[in-house]
Design a protein around this motif. Structure first.
Motif, short mmCIF file in Angstrom:
data_model
loop_
_atom_site.label_atom_id
_atom_site.label_comp_id
_atom_site.label_asym_id
_atom_site.label_seq_id
_atom_site.Cartn_x
_atom_site.Cartn_y
_atom_site.Cartn_z
N UNK A 223 18.69 44.10 -15.52
CA UNK A 223 19.04 43.89 -14.12
C UNK A 223 17.91 43.20 -13.38
N UNK A 224 18.27 42.19 -12.60
CA UNK A 224 17.30 41.41 -11.85
C UNK A 224 16.79 40.20 -12.59
N UNK A 225 17.26 40.00 -13.81
CA UNK A 225 16.77 38.90 -14.63
C UNK A 225 17.53 37.60 -14.34
N UNK A 226 16.89 36.51 -14.71
CA UNK A 226 17.54 35.21 -14.71
C UNK A 226 17.75 34.79 -16.16
N UNK A 227 18.96 34.36 -16.47
CA UNK A 227 19.32 33.96 -17.82
C UNK A 227 19.48 32.45 -17.84
N UNK A 228 18.77 31.78 -18.74
CA UNK A 228 18.89 30.33 -18.89
C UNK A 228 19.40 30.04 -20.29
N UNK A 229 20.63 29.51 -20.37
CA UNK A 229 21.22 29.28 -21.67
C UNK A 229 22.15 28.10 -21.71
N UNK A 230 23.10 28.17 -22.64
CA UNK A 230 24.05 27.08 -22.88
C UNK A 230 25.43 27.42 -22.32
N UNK A 231 26.20 26.43 -21.93
CA UNK A 231 27.54 26.69 -21.38
C UNK A 231 28.50 27.31 -22.40
N UNK A 232 28.19 27.20 -23.71
CA UNK A 232 29.05 27.79 -24.73
C UNK A 232 28.56 29.15 -25.21
N UNK A 233 27.52 29.69 -24.58
CA UNK A 233 27.02 31.00 -24.97
C UNK A 233 28.05 32.09 -24.65
N UNK A 234 27.96 33.20 -25.38
CA UNK A 234 28.73 34.39 -25.07
C UNK A 234 27.79 35.44 -24.48
N UNK A 235 28.31 36.23 -23.52
CA UNK A 235 27.53 37.28 -22.88
C UNK A 235 28.13 38.64 -23.25
N UNK A 236 27.29 39.49 -23.81
CA UNK A 236 27.73 40.84 -24.18
C UNK A 236 27.00 41.85 -23.30
N UNK A 237 27.75 42.76 -22.72
CA UNK A 237 27.20 43.81 -21.87
C UNK A 237 27.42 45.16 -22.55
N UNK A 238 26.33 45.89 -22.80
CA UNK A 238 26.39 47.24 -23.36
C UNK A 238 26.09 48.21 -22.23
N UNK A 239 27.12 48.94 -21.78
CA UNK A 239 27.03 49.72 -20.56
C UNK A 239 27.35 51.19 -20.84
N UNK A 240 26.43 52.08 -20.50
CA UNK A 240 26.71 53.52 -20.59
C UNK A 240 27.59 53.91 -19.42
N UNK A 241 28.66 54.64 -19.71
CA UNK A 241 29.68 54.94 -18.69
C UNK A 241 30.06 56.43 -18.76
N UNK A 242 29.93 57.15 -17.63
CA UNK A 242 30.25 58.57 -17.57
C UNK A 242 31.72 58.75 -17.21
#
Length: 339
Positions: A223-242
């Motif tokens: 959180x708070x980061x800047x991501x610099x990548x490619x338009x064909x990249x995939x983004x995976x979010x691993x989220x702990x959820x109660x």
């Protein structure tokens, strides 16, 4: 014992890279704005001409003083463009004669090692490695992600580290040994990993549409980061959820930003299975294409669908990919030109 000419040349190159870091305050800027050393911005600020062209026989070349210019190919991926530009900047800063650099001169050997060869090329390699992959940047990311030595022996972790540093997997491995975070033996094991397999592991059953694209894994620690990548990249979010406590992750911001959700799965830890333990929600999303977006994901209670202003995971995602023919995006912004 006197240093060899090669060792002395490398040390001078490293010292020059550190000098430019200090002059441009790059440590502060990189750690506060995404965790990458912006090589193209640095070249512009040093008032060195930089242009991109579809070179076929070389990755890049530099013109010596008094012209002081750098040309980089558009035919390769962004991280190769970055390392090539840093290599050419090394030639310029170290006041080398003009140089035309092919792949075997830039990407074929460990720039942190004491390899033998042309002194000018060894210096440019050492400068580029220190400029883009300094020790303090490894420390910054390791602290942010809470990665220890054991984590850094894991190829999946090093792949994610390489994305955050804006470098190739191999170069990132070399830096782990060069800065003595890991032994040479550990790094040789890491280098045996296939990047295509690391992407498959991160994306589960989903793969980027292009071979040069990547798969990012994010948690709350990003959180708070800047991501610099490619338009064909995939983004995976691993989220702990109660879930049992009535909480869920609101992913509507992905939809508003035009992202396609490819997978949305939840799993519980079963080692041991404990009632009320958090679920791990894994979301994989495909961006709509080139461009930038602010992604804000909230964890909310079911009874409070609107929630409050608290953001649990916020990212600035810039997926412009490699530089196109002509001036760099930094230079175009400086001139107020929209590409």
């Amino acid at each position: 014992m006197a240093r060899s000419p090669t060792s002395a040349a490398r040390l001078r190159a490293v010292a020059e890279a550190k000098r430019v870091h200090r002059a441009l305050d790059l440590e502060k800027r990189a750690t506060e704005t995404g965790g990458q050393v912006d090589i193209f911005e640095a070249v512009v600020e040093l008032d060195i001409a930089l242009i991109f062209k579809p070179l076929d026989s070389a990755l890049g070349f530099c013109l010596p003083a008094p012209l002081r210019g750098i040309m980089v190919t558009t035919q390769r991926s962004l991280h190769i463009q970055r390392f090539t530009a840093a290599h050419e900047l090394g030639h310029v800063i170290l006041e080398h004669k003009g140089s035309i650099d092919k792949e075997q001169q830039i990407l074929a050997r460990d720039p942190f090692s004491g390899s033998k060869g042309d002194i000018q090329e060894i210096q440019a390699e050492a400068f580029a490695a220190e400029f883009l992959l300094p020790r303090w940047l490894y420390i910054h990311h390791a602290k942010a992600q809470e990665w220890g030595t054991g984590h850094l022996r894991n190829p999946d972790t090093v792949y994610q580290l390489s994305l955050r540093m804006g470098a190739s997997y191999t170069a990132t491995c070399w830096g782990l040994a060069g800065h003595q975070f890991l032994s040479r033996a550990d790094v040789e094991i890491l280098r045996k990993a296939k990047v295509t397999q690391l992407k498959t592991s991160a994306g589960k059953t989903f793969k980027p549409e292009n071979s040069w694209a990547d798969v990012w894994r994010f948690t709350r620690k990003d959180s708070g980061s800047k991501v610099s990548g490619n338009p064909d990249d995939l983004l995976r979010f691993d989220l702990d959820e109660m879930v049992d406590s009535g909480y869920y992750w609101d992913l509507s911001d992905l939809d508003r930003a035009g992202y396609e959700v490819l997978a949305d799965e939840s799993d519980f830890s079963r080692e041991p299975l404990v009632y009320g333990s958090p679920a791990r929600r894994t979301v994989i999303a495909r961006p709509p294409g080139r461009g930038s977006a602010e992604i804000r994901l909230h964890e909310r209670q079911v009874a409070d669908s609107e929630g409050d202003d608290e953001v649990d995971l916020q990212l600035r995602v810039v997926l412009d990919g490699k530089e196109d023919k002509g001036l760099s995006r930094t230079e175009l912004r400086r001139r107020g030109i929209q590409r």
